[in-house]
Structure formats: C-alpha cells, structure tokens
Design an enzyme around this catalytic site. Structure first.
Site, PDB file in Angstrom:
ATOM      1  N   TRP A  27     -31.536 -23.557  21.797  1.00  0.00           N
ATOM      2  CA  TRP A  27     -31.232 -24.032  20.430  1.00  0.00           C
ATOM      3  C   TRP A  27     -29.959 -23.346  19.950  1.00  0.00           C
ATOM      4  O   TRP A  27     -29.725 -22.195  20.275  1.00  0.00           O
ATOM      5  CB  TRP A  27     -32.378 -23.661  19.481  1.00  0.00           C
ATOM      6  CG  TRP A  27     -33.489 -24.646  19.415  1.00  0.00           C
ATOM      7  CD1 TRP A  27     -34.307 -25.027  20.429  1.00  0.00           C
ATOM      8  CD2 TRP A  27     -33.917 -25.378  18.252  1.00  0.00           C
ATOM      9  NE1 TRP A  27     -35.233 -25.946  19.976  1.00  0.00           N
ATOM     10  CE2 TRP A  27     -35.004 -26.173  18.647  1.00  0.00           C
ATOM     11  CE3 TRP A  27     -33.486 -25.423  16.935  1.00  0.00           C
ATOM     12  CZ2 TRP A  27     -35.666 -27.009  17.760  1.00  0.00           C
ATOM     13  CZ3 TRP A  27     -34.147 -26.265  16.040  1.00  0.00           C
ATOM     14  CH2 TRP A  27     -35.226 -27.049  16.465  1.00  0.00           C
ATOM     15  N   SER A  61     -36.486 -20.052  20.986  1.00  0.00           N
ATOM     16  CA  SER A  61     -36.798 -18.617  20.833  1.00  0.00           C
ATOM     17  C   SER A  61     -38.275 -18.317  20.971  1.00  0.00           C
ATOM     18  O   SER A  61     -38.656 -17.246  21.439  1.00  0.00           O
ATOM     19  CB  SER A  61     -36.298 -18.140  19.464  1.00  0.00           C
ATOM     20  OG  SER A  61     -34.894 -18.256  19.404  1.00  0.00           O
ATOM     21  N   GLU A  63     -40.251 -19.340  23.071  1.00  0.00           N
ATOM     22  CA  GLU A  63     -40.607 -19.188  24.494  1.00  0.00           C
ATOM     23  C   GLU A  63     -40.070 -17.906  25.111  1.00  0.00           C
ATOM     24  O   GLU A  63     -40.375 -17.582  26.268  1.00  0.00           O
ATOM     25  CB  GLU A  63     -40.086 -20.395  25.281  1.00  0.00           C
ATOM     26  CG  GLU A  63     -40.903 -21.658  25.121  1.00  0.00           C
ATOM     27  CD  GLU A  63     -40.655 -22.349  23.794  1.00  0.00           C
ATOM     28  OE1 GLU A  63     -39.489 -22.347  23.314  1.00  0.00           O
ATOM     29  OE2 GLU A  63     -41.628 -22.866  23.201  1.00  0.00           O
ATOM     30  N   LEU A  86     -32.184 -18.158  15.482  1.00  0.00           N
ATOM     31  CA  LEU A  86     -33.064 -18.854  14.528  1.00  0.00           C
ATOM     32  C   LEU A  86     -32.299 -19.035  13.228  1.00  0.00           C
ATOM     33  O   LEU A  86     -31.754 -18.073  12.690  1.00  0.00           O
ATOM     34  CB  LEU A  86     -34.315 -18.018  14.269  1.00  0.00           C
ATOM     35  CG  LEU A  86     -35.386 -18.043  15.368  1.00  0.00           C
ATOM     36  CD1 LEU A  86     -36.363 -16.898  15.190  1.00  0.00           C
ATOM     37  CD2 LEU A  86     -36.115 -19.362  15.412  1.00  0.00           C
ATOM     38  N   THR A  91     -38.463 -25.709   6.240  1.00  0.00           N
ATOM     39  CA  THR A  91     -39.908 -25.449   6.378  1.00  0.00           C
ATOM     40  C   THR A  91     -40.129 -23.966   6.708  1.00  0.00           C
ATOM     41  O   THR A  91     -39.181 -23.202   6.802  1.00  0.00           O
ATOM     42  CB  THR A  91     -40.489 -26.283   7.546  1.00  0.00           C
ATOM     43  OG1 THR A  91     -39.962 -25.750   8.778  1.00  0.00           O
ATOM     44  CG2 THR A  91     -40.137 -27.751   7.395  1.00  0.00           C
ATOM     45  N   HIS A  93     -41.164 -22.921   9.520  1.00  0.00           N
ATOM     46  CA  HIS A  93     -41.062 -22.786  10.982  1.00  0.00           C
ATOM     47  C   HIS A  93     -40.310 -21.505  11.343  1.00  0.00           C
ATOM     48  O   HIS A  93     -40.725 -20.723  12.183  1.00  0.00           O
ATOM     49  CB  HIS A  93     -40.305 -24.009  11.502  1.00  0.00           C
ATOM     50  CG  HIS A  93     -40.586 -24.313  12.927  1.00  0.00           C
ATOM     51  ND1 HIS A  93     -39.857 -25.243  13.627  1.00  0.00           N
ATOM     52  CD2 HIS A  93     -41.479 -23.828  13.807  1.00  0.00           C
ATOM     53  CE1 HIS A  93     -40.301 -25.298  14.871  1.00  0.00           C
ATOM     54  NE2 HIS A  93     -41.300 -24.451  14.994  1.00  0.00           N
ATOM     55  N   PHE A 118     -33.417  -6.287  21.376  1.00  0.00           N
ATOM     56  CA  PHE A 118     -33.703  -7.320  20.381  1.00  0.00           C
ATOM     57  C   PHE A 118     -32.465  -8.205  20.167  1.00  0.00           C
ATOM     58  O   PHE A 118     -31.583  -7.883  19.383  1.00  0.00           O
ATOM     59  CB  PHE A 118     -34.116  -6.667  19.050  1.00  0.00           C
ATOM     60  CG  PHE A 118     -34.554  -7.668  18.009  1.00  0.00           C
ATOM     61  CD1 PHE A 118     -33.893  -7.771  16.792  1.00  0.00           C
ATOM     62  CD2 PHE A 118     -35.615  -8.518  18.248  1.00  0.00           C
ATOM     63  CE1 PHE A 118     -34.284  -8.696  15.829  1.00  0.00           C
ATOM     64  CE2 PHE A 118     -36.019  -9.446  17.295  1.00  0.00           C
ATOM     65  CZ  PHE A 118     -35.348  -9.535  16.086  1.00  0.00           C
TER      66      PHE A 118
HETATM   67  O1  LIG Z   1     -34.452 -20.943  19.112  1.00  0.00           O
HETATM   68  C1  LIG Z   1     -34.779 -21.638  18.153  1.00  0.00           C
HETATM   69  N1  LIG Z   1     -35.902 -22.405  18.230  1.00  0.00           N
HETATM   70  C2  LIG Z   1     -36.280 -23.180  17.176  1.00  0.00           C
HETATM   71  N2  LIG Z   1     -37.379 -23.951  17.311  1.00  0.00           N
HETATM   72  C3  LIG Z   1     -37.960 -24.259  18.593  1.00  0.00           C
HETATM   73  C4  LIG Z   1     -39.008 -23.242  19.023  1.00  0.00           C
HETATM   74  O2  LIG Z   1     -38.399 -21.999  19.343  1.00  0.00           O
HETATM   75  C5  LIG Z   1     -39.764 -23.750  20.238  1.00  0.00           C
HETATM   76  O3  LIG Z   1     -38.871 -23.927  21.305  1.00  0.00           O
HETATM   77  C6  LIG Z   1     -40.481 -25.055  19.953  1.00  0.00           C
HETATM   78  O4  LIG Z   1     -41.266 -24.925  18.772  1.00  0.00           O
HETATM   79  C7  LIG Z   1     -41.360 -25.506  21.119  1.00  0.00           C
HETATM   80  O5  LIG Z   1     -42.305 -24.505  21.407  1.00  0.00           O
HETATM   81  C8  LIG Z   1     -35.539 -23.169  15.991  1.00  0.00           C
HETATM   82  N3  LIG Z   1     -35.917 -23.916  14.859  1.00  0.00           N
HETATM   83  O6  LIG Z   1     -36.964 -24.622  14.858  1.00  0.00           O
HETATM   84  O7  LIG Z   1     -35.192 -23.909  13.804  1.00  0.00           O
HETATM   85  C9  LIG Z   1     -34.362 -22.352  15.924  1.00  0.00           C
HETATM   86  O8  LIG Z   1     -33.632 -22.280  14.897  1.00  0.00           O
HETATM   87  N4  LIG Z   1     -34.032 -21.621  17.010  1.00  0.00           N
END
Ligand SMILES: O=c1[nH]c(NC[C@H](O)[C@H](O)[C@H](O)CO)c([N+](=O)[O-])c(=O)[nH]1
Length: 161
Positions: A27, A61, A63, A86, A91, A93, A118
């Site tokens: 991401w 992130s 994972e 991130l 939301t 999330h 980190f």
């Molecule tokens: O690494 C990220 N994962 C994000 N979501 C995905 C998450 O880490 C998982 O890969 C996903 O939920 C599947 O398990 C992000 N947002 O949702 O905003 C983000 O900003 N950065």
C-alpha cells in the site's frame, strides 16, 4: 547535536557480516519504495553487503507481523525491518491496523529472538508520509528509512544472532 532521530549511531559499526530482512507492504507504494531505498542505502553505507539484504513484500501493513514471524523463525537474520505506510482515512481502519500491528511487532521480537525495527509510518495525511520518506515537494524531512537502516545495523550487531 540534532534533537531526535536522524538515525544517529552511538559509535562506528561494521555491518559487513550482517544479514538483514526487509519486509514491506505494498500500500502507498511510491512512499514505501523511497523508504526501502533509504534503508538499503544507509545499511550499505555501513558495510552491509547488498547480497545480505533480503527484501520480501506483503499486501498491507496488517500482514507484516505474520510474515516477520514466519521468515524470522528461520533465525537467518540479524535484524528485521518491517516497512508499512498507514494513512488515516475516513474510518477506524487506520487505528485498528496501526495499534494491532505495532503491538504485535513489538512482542514478536522475543518470540523469534531477533531485533525488529519499527518501520511503520502512521500518518494523518499523505503529505506527512511523503515528508517522512524524504519525497515531499520541499524535501522538508530526512528519509526515515535511513534511520531504520541505521537501527538495524546497530541492533543486529549488538543483539543479533
Ligand atoms: O499498509 C496499509 N494497509 C492498509 N490496509 C490494508 C491492510 O493492511 C490489509 O492488507 C488488508 O486489510 C487485508 O488484510 C491501509 N489502509 O487501509 O488505509 C494503509 O493505509 N496502509
């Protein structure tokens, strides 16, 4: 002396014998790539051989901890740098991922007996993230990936395998 980070080491380190694993999320890829590049640049600048830096990726992130655990169990690495970006959305999330991933990465170190750096940027805006990767318009901050690379060398030498 500069206040705060800038990856300032407490002494000269020779990273030539270190093996380091970078696991990065996909991401916000432009920012991720700059952070990874910064970490690799700083580590090779401290003597770590490019061939001793393993780079793996995960979808996001969330994972990162599990991949660190699976790869770290091999005990092949002196330090691990999970890298994720991130960015707060509309939301909750962001909060859930930031909190759970941070806590898991912290506790994982004891489970795999390997220092984990980190490398998670938790930003309120994309601009903040770009700045911390050193790629915002005005290059207003240094690339935090370089700090993480320096930390991996120090921790790997002091507390690694
Ligand atoms: O690494 C990220 N994962 C994000 N979501 C995905 C998450 O880490 C998982 O890969 C996903 O939920 C599947 O398990 C992000 N947002 O949702 O905003 C983000 O900003 N950065």
């Amino acid at each position: 002396m500069a206040i705060g980070g800038l990856g300032q080491l407490d002494q000269e380190y020779d990273g030539s014998e270190l093996k380091v694993l970078i696991i990065h999320a996909r991401w916000n890829r432009e920012i991720i790539d700059a952070l990874v590049e910064g970490a690799v640049k700083r580590m090779t600048g401290l003597g770590v051989k490019k061939s001793n830096i393993t780079i793996e990726t995960v979808p996001g992130s969330f994972e990162l901890p599990y991949a660190c655990r699976v790869m770290g169990k091999s005990q092949l690495y002196d330090a691990i740098i999970p890298i994720g970006v991130l960015i707060k959305g509309s939301t909750m999330h962001f909060e859930y991922i930031a909190d759970s991933t941070t806590k898991e990465l912290m506790s994982l170190q004891e489970k795999i007996n390997t220092p984990i750096i980190f490398g998670l940027l938790t930003c309120m805006t994309e601009e903040q993230a770009l700045a911390r990767a050193g790629i915002d318009e005005g290059h207003t901050m240094h690339n935090h990936g370089e700090d993480w690379g320096a930390a991996a060398v120090e921790m790997g030498i002091k507390y690694g395998r």
